[in-house]
Design a protein around this motif. Structure first.
Motif: not given
Length: 105
Positions: A42-46, A63-66
């Motif tokens: 998962x990248x910062x931009x979602x 969501x947990x990755x974000x």
């Protein structure tokens, strides 16, 4: 999806100096859509590459990755696929434990 795509996306992010969150299926019990070792980056931009199974469980892990990208804390996420979701016949009947960690170059 080949794991190579996940590693290529990770390498590309690192080349750009961007952190990523890596979600890895650490354990499965019963019937699950993906097995141990499956990965999702998962990248910062979602945006993301790879899959740990799709559906509501993958959304929860996303969501947990974000959150991991925000706070830097690694975490273990348990996805319980033994209960039906909204009465639809989408259950696999198993449980997955997914390790989520923030990685930086």
């Amino acid at each position: 999806m080949p794991q190579d795509e996940v590693y290529e996306a990770m390498s590309s992010a690192f080349d750009q100096g961007a952190p990523v969150a890596l979600a890895t299926v650490a354990q499965t019990l019963g019937s699950t859509p993906r097995k141990t070792g499956a990965k999702m980056l998962v990248r910062e931009d979602g945006s993301f590459v790879g899959t740990i199974g799709g559906g509501c469980g993958e959304a929860e892990v996303w969501q947990e990755a974000m959150d991991a990208l925000d706070d830097g804390d690694a975490r273990m996420v348990t996805v319980d696929l033994t209960e039906p979701v909204d009465g639809e016949d989408k259950i696999c009947g198993g449980i997955m434990r997914i390790f989520v960690e923030k990685l930086e170059a």
